[in-house]
Design a protein around this motif. Structure first.
Motif, PDB file in Angstrom:
ATOM      1  N   HIS A  47       8.055  -1.215 -64.219  1.00 29.03           N
ATOM      2  CA  HIS A  47       7.518   0.002 -65.279  1.00 29.03           C
ATOM      3  C   HIS A  47       6.008   1.182 -65.020  1.00 29.03           C
ATOM      4  CE1 HIS A  47       7.007   2.564 -68.500  1.00 29.03           C
ATOM      5  NE2 HIS A  47       8.462   2.313 -68.502  1.00 29.03           N
ATOM      6  N   HIS A  48       6.199   2.807 -64.718  1.00 30.06           N
ATOM      7  CA  HIS A  48       5.065   3.122 -64.234  1.00 30.06           C
ATOM      8  C   HIS A  48       3.953   2.856 -64.760  1.00 30.06           C
ATOM      9  CE1 HIS A  48       6.842   5.385 -66.020  1.00 30.06           C
ATOM     10  NE2 HIS A  48       6.315   5.594 -67.337  1.00 30.06           N
ATOM     11  N   LYS A  49       3.921   2.202 -66.378  1.00 27.48           N
ATOM     12  CA  LYS A  49       3.335   2.161 -67.189  1.00 27.48           C
ATOM     13  C   LYS A  49       2.673   0.129 -67.743  1.00 27.48           C
ATOM     14  CE  LYS A  49       3.876   5.433 -70.999  1.00 27.48           C
ATOM     15  NZ  LYS A  49       3.835   5.362 -71.676  1.00 27.48           N
ATOM     16  N   GLY A  50       2.834   0.502 -66.328  1.00 26.56           N
ATOM     17  CA  GLY A  50       1.856  -1.590 -65.403  1.00 26.56           C
ATOM     18  C   GLY A  50       2.480  -2.746 -66.386  1.00 26.56           C
ATOM     19  N   TYR A  51       3.839  -2.506 -66.575  1.00 32.58           N
ATOM     20  CA  TYR A  51       4.009  -3.396 -66.839  1.00 32.58           C
ATOM     21  C   TYR A  51       5.733  -3.606 -66.184  1.00 32.58           C
ATOM     22  CZ  TYR A  51       7.707  -1.560 -70.565  1.00 32.58           C
ATOM     23  OH  TYR A  51       8.589  -0.679 -70.634  1.00 32.58           O
ATOM     24  N   ARG A  52       5.706  -5.317 -66.016  1.00 36.88           N
ATOM     25  CA  ARG A  52       7.101  -6.142 -65.619  1.00 36.88           C
ATOM     26  C   ARG A  52       8.188  -6.077 -66.092  1.00 36.88           C
ATOM     27  NH1 ARG A  52       6.927 -10.926 -60.804  1.00 36.88           N
ATOM     28  NH2 ARG A  52       9.563 -11.021 -60.700  1.00 36.88           N
ATOM     29  N   TYR A  53       8.884  -5.771 -65.706  1.00 39.26           N
ATOM     30  CA  TYR A  53      10.694  -5.704 -66.748  1.00 39.26           C
ATOM     31  C   TYR A  53      11.109  -7.767 -66.612  1.00 39.26           C
ATOM     32  CZ  TYR A  53      11.363  -1.024 -67.609  1.00 39.26           C
ATOM     33  OH  TYR A  53      11.160   0.017 -67.451  1.00 39.26           O
ATOM     34  N   THR A  54      11.451  -8.349 -67.602  1.00 39.04           N
ATOM     35  CA  THR A  54      11.334  -9.962 -67.322  1.00 39.04           C
ATOM     36  C   THR A  54      13.140  -9.622 -68.000  1.00 39.04           C
ATOM     37  OG1 THR A  54      10.795 -10.664 -69.283  1.00 39.04           O
ATOM     38  CG2 THR A  54       9.258 -10.101 -66.964  1.00 39.04           C
ATOM     39  N   ASN A  55      14.109 -11.047 -67.248  1.00 40.04           N
ATOM     40  CA  ASN A  55      14.991 -11.429 -68.627  1.00 40.04           C
ATOM     41  C   ASN A  55      14.725 -11.690 -69.709  1.00 40.04           C
ATOM     42  OD1 ASN A  55      16.923 -11.159 -66.348  1.00 40.04           O
ATOM     43  ND2 ASN A  55      15.902 -13.285 -65.596  1.00 40.04           N
ATOM     44  N   GLU A  56      13.452 -12.316 -69.953  1.00 41.59           N
ATOM     45  CA  GLU A  56      12.814 -11.665 -71.198  1.00 41.59           C
ATOM     46  C   GLU A  56      12.095 -11.357 -72.217  1.00 41.59           C
ATOM     47  OE1 GLU A  56      11.393 -14.267 -68.456  1.00 41.59           O
ATOM     48  OE2 GLU A  56      12.974 -15.323 -68.921  1.00 41.59           O
ATOM     49  N   ASN A  57      12.313 -10.448 -71.573  1.00 42.10           N
ATOM     50  CA  ASN A  57      11.636  -9.299 -72.692  1.00 42.10           C
ATOM     51  C   ASN A  57      12.638  -7.626 -72.332  1.00 42.10           C
ATOM     52  OD1 ASN A  57      11.299  -7.206 -70.246  1.00 42.10           O
ATOM     53  ND2 ASN A  57       9.278  -7.341 -69.927  1.00 42.10           N
ATOM     54  N   ILE A  58      13.901  -8.271 -71.569  1.00 42.82           N
ATOM     55  CA  ILE A  58      14.872  -6.251 -71.090  1.00 42.82           C
ATOM     56  C   ILE A  58      15.823  -6.570 -72.458  1.00 42.82           C
ATOM     57  CG2 ILE A  58      16.866  -8.192 -69.704  1.00 42.82           C
ATOM     58  CD1 ILE A  58      15.491  -4.632 -69.652  1.00 42.82           C
ATOM     59  N   ASP A  59      16.338  -7.754 -72.625  1.00 44.74           N
ATOM     60  CA  ASP A  59      17.012  -6.970 -74.417  1.00 44.74           C
ATOM     61  C   ASP A  59      16.371  -6.794 -75.683  1.00 44.74           C
ATOM     62  OD1 ASP A  59      19.483  -8.772 -72.265  1.00 44.74           O
ATOM     63  OD2 ASP A  59      18.829 -10.709 -73.716  1.00 44.74           O
ATOM     64  N   GLN A  60      15.253  -6.990 -75.734  1.00 45.85           N
ATOM     65  CA  GLN A  60      14.684  -6.168 -76.745  1.00 45.85           C
ATOM     66  C   GLN A  60      14.691  -3.980 -76.616  1.00 45.85           C
ATOM     67  OE1 GLN A  60      13.771  -7.292 -79.969  1.00 45.85           O
ATOM     68  NE2 GLN A  60      13.509  -5.279 -80.161  1.00 45.85           N
ATOM     69  N   LEU A  61      14.172  -4.258 -75.075  1.00 48.50           N
ATOM     70  CA  LEU A  61      13.641  -3.317 -75.139  1.00 48.50           C
ATOM     71  C   LEU A  61      15.366  -2.934 -74.794  1.00 48.50           C
ATOM     72  CD1 LEU A  61      11.923  -3.172 -71.672  1.00 48.50           C
ATOM     73  CD2 LEU A  61      10.880  -2.900 -74.040  1.00 48.50           C
ATOM     74  N   LEU A  62      16.327  -3.308 -74.360  1.00 44.13           N
ATOM     75  CA  LEU A  62      17.357  -2.160 -74.996  1.00 44.13           C
ATOM     76  C   LEU A  62      18.289  -2.377 -75.851  1.00 44.13           C
ATOM     77  CD1 LEU A  62      19.751  -4.157 -71.976  1.00 44.13           C
ATOM     78  CD2 LEU A  62      18.972  -1.529 -71.838  1.00 44.13           C
ATOM     79  N   GLN A  63      17.787  -2.982 -77.275  1.00 42.07           N
ATOM     80  CA  GLN A  63      17.915  -3.175 -78.173  1.00 42.07           C
ATOM     81  C   GLN A  63      16.797  -2.026 -79.326  1.00 42.07           C
ATOM     82  OE1 GLN A  63      20.563  -4.682 -79.745  1.00 42.07           O
ATOM     83  NE2 GLN A  63      19.669  -4.149 -82.071  1.00 42.07           N
TER      84      GLN A  63
ATOM     85  N   ASP B 229      14.001  -7.794 -53.749  1.00 42.28           N
ATOM     86  CA  ASP B 229      13.172  -5.865 -53.257  1.00 42.28           C
ATOM     87  C   ASP B 229      12.923  -5.842 -54.876  1.00 42.28           C
ATOM     88  OD1 ASP B 229      14.489  -5.957 -50.382  1.00 42.28           O
ATOM     89  OD2 ASP B 229      15.603  -4.536 -51.245  1.00 42.28           O
ATOM     90  N   ILE B 230      12.431  -4.754 -54.357  1.00 45.94           N
ATOM     91  CA  ILE B 230      11.044  -4.236 -56.032  1.00 45.94           C
ATOM     92  C   ILE B 230      11.831  -2.671 -56.532  1.00 45.94           C
ATOM     93  CG2 ILE B 230       8.591  -3.313 -57.088  1.00 45.94           C
ATOM     94  CD1 ILE B 230       7.147  -5.142 -54.744  1.00 45.94           C
ATOM     95  N   ILE B 231      11.965  -2.527 -57.768  1.00 44.68           N
ATOM     96  CA  ILE B 231      12.481  -1.214 -58.095  1.00 44.68           C
ATOM     97  C   ILE B 231      11.490  -0.707 -58.814  1.00 44.68           C
ATOM     98  CG2 ILE B 231      13.966  -0.700 -59.440  1.00 44.68           C
ATOM     99  CD1 ILE B 231      16.050  -2.403 -58.724  1.00 44.68           C
ATOM    100  N   VAL B 232      11.640   0.305 -58.905  1.00 45.89           N
ATOM    101  CA  VAL B 232      10.197   1.252 -60.036  1.00 45.89           C
ATOM    102  C   VAL B 232      10.952   2.312 -60.689  1.00 45.89           C
ATOM    103  CG1 VAL B 232       8.080   2.595 -60.686  1.00 45.89           C
ATOM    104  CG2 VAL B 232       8.500   1.030 -58.558  1.00 45.89           C
ATOM    105  N   THR B 233      11.197   1.985 -61.830  1.00 45.19           N
ATOM    106  CA  THR B 233      11.904   2.763 -62.991  1.00 45.19           C
ATOM    107  C   THR B 233      11.247   2.520 -64.024  1.00 45.19           C
ATOM    108  OG1 THR B 233      14.008   3.037 -63.885  1.00 45.19           O
ATOM    109  CG2 THR B 233      13.434   1.119 -63.179  1.00 45.19           C
ATOM    110  N   GLN B 234      11.767   3.407 -64.998  1.00 44.29           N
ATOM    111  CA  GLN B 234      11.234   3.316 -66.921  1.00 44.29           C
ATOM    112  C   GLN B 234      13.008   3.234 -66.978  1.00 44.29           C
ATOM    113  OE1 GLN B 234       9.762   7.314 -68.081  1.00 44.29           O
ATOM    114  NE2 GLN B 234      10.707   8.614 -66.099  1.00 44.29           N
ATOM    115  N   ASP B 235      13.971   3.024 -66.562  1.00 41.80           N
ATOM    116  CA  ASP B 235      14.960   2.875 -67.254  1.00 41.80           C
ATOM    117  C   ASP B 235      15.379   1.984 -67.494  1.00 41.80           C
ATOM    118  OD1 ASP B 235      18.293   2.727 -67.132  1.00 41.80           O
ATOM    119  OD2 ASP B 235      18.445   5.357 -66.863  1.00 41.80           O
TER     120      ASP B 235
END
Length: 146
Positions: free
Chosen positions: A91-107, A69-75
């Motif tokens: 994300h609504h600003k036009g990028y896809r969350y990935t397993n590669e970028n999520i840790d950096q975003l959370l940090q 499924d697709i989820i659209v969120t900024q959270d």
């Protein structure tokens, strides 16, 4: 496949509804009762209302969403949970969350929260632009056409 939108403050709901219904993919908008509306939605669009609690929409989306499924969120927290479940998260600003970028975003989110707790001022998000909107539209169209 279904599309779930964390809809309380989502500036691209209209794009998701338009493109999702054109592709005949069900769109589910999850929002709090404080955003209740009697407005008619197009066929294929469902609105689920949840309590106004901090993460109520996130919990409902995670209860309903399935792999693919697709989820659209900024959270970032919801994005992390969605990725772990095998969802495609945008994300609504036009990028896809990935397993590669999520840790950096959370940090980054964590460090900013700690700085604010310590009395420092941090920058908020940059304003949402027409360029961001078009970037999201292209990413979303490419994602649903795969």
């Amino acid at each position: 496949m279904k599309i779930y939108v964390d809809a309380d403050a989502c500036p691209v709901k209209d794009i998701v509804i338009s493109e999702g219904t054109n592709a005949e993919i069900p769109v589910i908008l999850v929002t709090s009762f404080s955003h209740f509306s009697n407005a008619e939605q197009p066929a294929g669009v469902e609105i689920i209302y949840v309590d106004s609690g901090a993460d109520a929409a996130d919990y409902r989306i995670m209860k309903l969403a399935a792999r693919g499924d697709i989820i659209v969120t900024q959270d970032y927290g919801l994005a992390s949970l969605g990725l772990a479940k095998g969802c495609i998260v945008l994300h609504h600003k036009g990028y896809r969350y990935t397993n590669e970028n999520i840790d950096q975003l959370l940090q980054t989110r964590y460090l900013s929260a700690m700085a604010r707790k310590g009395g420092k001022r941090t920058k908020g998000p940059k304003p949402f632009t027409a360029e961001d909107r078009e970037k999201f539209r292209e990413l979303f169209k490419n994602t649903i056409n795969r």
